[in-house]
Design a protein around this motif. Sequence first.
Motif, short mmCIF file in Angstrom:
data_model
loop_
_atom_site.label_atom_id
_atom_site.label_comp_id
_atom_site.label_asym_id
_atom_site.label_seq_id
_atom_site.Cartn_x
_atom_site.Cartn_y
_atom_site.Cartn_z
N PHE A 44 0.81 -1.22 0.00
CA PHE A 44 0.00 0.00 0.00
C PHE A 44 0.84 1.28 0.00
CE2 PHE A 44 0.70 -0.66 4.52
CZ PHE A 44 0.95 0.63 4.97
N GLY A 96 1.99 9.74 -0.65
CA GLY A 96 1.30 8.60 -0.07
C GLY A 96 -0.20 8.59 -0.34
N LEU A 105 -3.43 7.31 -1.75
CA LEU A 105 -3.76 5.96 -2.20
C LEU A 105 -4.66 5.99 -3.44
CD1 LEU A 105 -4.56 4.13 1.15
CD2 LEU A 105 -2.41 4.22 -0.09
N LEU A 157 -9.59 12.52 5.10
CA LEU A 157 -8.85 12.11 3.91
C LEU A 157 -7.53 11.46 4.31
CD1 LEU A 157 -9.52 15.13 1.54
CD2 LEU A 157 -10.49 12.83 1.41
N ARG A 197 -7.50 7.88 2.89
CA ARG A 197 -7.00 7.88 1.52
C ARG A 197 -5.48 7.97 1.40
NH1 ARG A 197 -10.53 8.94 -2.62
NH2 ARG A 197 -8.75 8.32 -3.86
N THR A 198 -4.76 7.90 2.51
CA THR A 198 -3.30 7.98 2.39
C THR A 198 -2.64 6.75 3.00
OG1 THR A 198 -2.87 9.02 4.52
CG2 THR A 198 -3.43 10.49 2.70
N ALA A 199 -1.40 6.54 2.60
CA ALA A 199 -0.65 5.41 3.12
C ALA A 199 -0.48 5.53 4.63
CB ALA A 199 0.72 5.33 2.44
N PHE A 200 -0.32 6.77 5.12
CA PHE A 200 -0.18 6.96 6.56
C PHE A 200 -1.44 6.47 7.29
CE2 PHE A 200 -1.19 9.48 10.31
CZ PHE A 200 -0.05 9.30 11.07
N PHE A 216 -3.68 4.42 6.22
CA PHE A 216 -3.80 2.97 6.04
C PHE A 216 -2.96 2.25 7.08
CE2 PHE A 216 -3.29 -1.15 4.15
CZ PHE A 216 -4.42 -1.35 3.38
N ALA A 217 -1.71 2.71 7.22
CA ALA A 217 -0.82 2.08 8.19
C ALA A 217 -1.38 2.22 9.60
CB ALA A 217 0.58 2.70 8.10
#
Lengths: 506, 369
Positions: free
Chosen positions: A366, A376, A378, B227, B231-234, B236-237
Amino acid sequence: MSGAIGLATVGMTKIFGDFTALEDVSIDVRAGDFHALLGENGAGKSTLVKCMMGFQPPTRGQVLLDGKPVSIADPRAARDLGIGMVYQHFTLVPSFTAAENLVAARGHVPAVVDWAKERKSLDAFLETTPFRVPLDRPVRELAAGEKQKLEILKLLYLDQRFLILDEPTSVLTPGEADEILGLLRGMTDAGLVSVLMITHKFREVNAFARNLSVLRRGRLVGAGAVGKVTTAEMTQMMVGDAVPRPRAARVAHAPVADAKRALEVVALYASDDAGTPRVRELDLHVEPGEILGIAGVSGNGQSEFIEALTGQRPIDDGRVFVAGQAFSPTRGDFARFKVFGLPEEPLRNAAVPRMSVAENMALRSFDRAPIAGVFGWLKPATMRARARDLVARYRVKTTSIDAAIETLSGGNVQRAILARELSEAVDLLIVVNPCFGLDFSSAAEIRNQILEARNKGTAVLLVSEDLDEILELADRVAVMSQGHIAMTAPIGETDRNAIGRAMAGH
Amino acid sequence: MDASHAAAPAPGGLVSAGAGARLRQAAEYIAIPLFALAVSAFLFSLFLLALGHSPSEFFSLLWRGGFGTAFSWRNTLQRAAPLVLTALAVAIPARIGLTIIGGEGAVVLGGLAAAAIAIPLAGMVPTIVLLGCMAILAATVGAGWIGLAGYLRHARNVNETISSLLLAYVAIAILNFTVEGPLRDPGSLNKPSTPPIGRENMLSPVPGLEVPWALVVGIAIAIALHLLMSRTAFGFAARVTGGNPRAARAQGLPVGRLIVLCTAIAGACAGLAGFFEVAGIHGNANAALAAGYGYTGILVAFLARHNPIAVVPVAILFGGIAAAGGLIQRRMGLPDATVLLLQATVFVVLLASETLYGRLRFFKAGARA
């Protein structure tokens, strides 16, 4: 202890919505029988025993106890009738000791427990069984094998006379499994208990069961006495017409001059949660294109070793090299050295149960292109497209890639994780008990995938409590005992007995 | 864990992927909180009846005082604005699996820091620069304060709920010490305060909209954080870490850094709430900063199910309840604490309603009678 009881189902049917999980199943387990219930994942075995245990009411059908119809409204009613079950998942209180778990299982525990007296009676009870479980350590510190023994002990302690066992030996060594099943068979022969065992292992059926029934897609497709039905016939009944994929052939790799070892572990030390050293001066290495199988009785430091290697547990001392360079279990190094893994209990160690299949399949990728863009940001469409592709390629059965991964069956969670971990170039694959609790064809498929990766040049570190699996897959076997490697040998130069002796610490 | 897994019947099995089904599942997250609100209104009515008051009068006053007139709307939005920010301070850490309840501490210290930096700067620099410095310092101090709870969680395994709560009391003590001691304005006699930042430097409502700047900024931050988390990798992590820390570690995710960052973001939001209280309402820092916005924010975040966007309407609802408090007190002769009791009832019922999720047949996609 009074005698065994017999249990039979008549026309058992269970319908969920418009899905028929169980259709007109009648099985008869007579008093003192050791009955094996066979079937693939999703064949209806669990649904059948859940109906017998009162976890869910059948849509139609009846349970007969010694020939008389009984109503089992809930598990408590089942217990009062003397029907007990060992589940696939443990049902022990992790913070309680074994002794406390046993006493608490009684249900009617006095307000003040006279532990001296209880200990005496527990010791006396244990004397009647060959199981040895440390009574005074919290259950969470016990190895899986010891926990499973305690589960079975709990039923015996509660004096249940009809035991339903759901894959009781999946976490046990062959020796432990034989010991437990032998004991249970002895008790059935003596007419003390009846056993209904869900299993995938033909060896255990042939060695210990007296009768068997086979389910497929919710129907009873065969039954008979063990010995009269051949293993080939059992397989045929279980898998029906589905043809399992042919096994990938093992490719011999030509030796490469000055090839770097894919993994080298030097004098590694790690401790368990309580701070007790569990991995002591462990040395091993894996070459590219090789499967190193680590055998061992559960609880000899295998879990701690793998957790230390994959970053779930601190390394106390020692070095880890991947492809000749120092390796630390960070996301950067996993990606740089192409280290992937299939841990045991994937839902607990490798997935986020409430996130969707698509999101879980993106756990490795991801934060990189193409899923992550600038800053980053997505791209869900890309994430979903990749997931759709993986679901199709690895034949993951799910209603949707947006379904939470916890709604998938065990085999499909395993497939989804394997798809994720094998979808890119892999240099080192760390695999732990990959087929735990999987049915016949899922297990074969997953072993094939591992072998295929090896054939493509991936180094595989395989930790398994199933010795047959190691003998089938590994190029080299290492035996772990008391936290270090007690023996290593190429698979052709050793045998089951030598490995067994090393596992036992001789 | 193992035990509950084994005892539970097989999960609802059939999940169809139709859009209608997904809508139904989403509806669960709206219907259950609404149901909880209705139940709390009913329970609170019983309380009013026991005191001999009319529930219908109470709720009509609640409506009038909170939302009935332009004046009450202004009052409501003014109270809602800090709630948006303090609720975000609970909602963001919740996504990574932490329960932070000490936002009050960051509000108080953020406000104090803003007022303190204004003392040397007021009159020396343009208003816009002054306000910018105040806001940045308030957010930084708040981030450090709640980030400390996150760091203790990561490095020393200190329970973040307890530590953030205790840190809030430390923060209030620091505020009281400072405004009564080193930074006390000699002119503030009955109510020890820092020197005023100056009327000309204070924030007025957004021109044309007549809503406080705090609310506009709060909504913008809520959208930005939504958002960030979705919607960001941060984000998500962070969600992976919140959903399964073991898996996050096995994926090599920097769990400690994620925890500290999420708590720091939370603290920055609460610190900004303190800045807006000083720059928009009080004009200086004093004990009134500890008005309980940090605690009400917990309630707002839970009712919004830690969704940053849903925080906004819920904060406005609670702003309205608070705004109506004065009217209810005057007209019905009920004590000031009545409104607090209503909030408490809502919170308890809400927590109890958590058990309903996944149990109602209607919301189960594909389930048929």
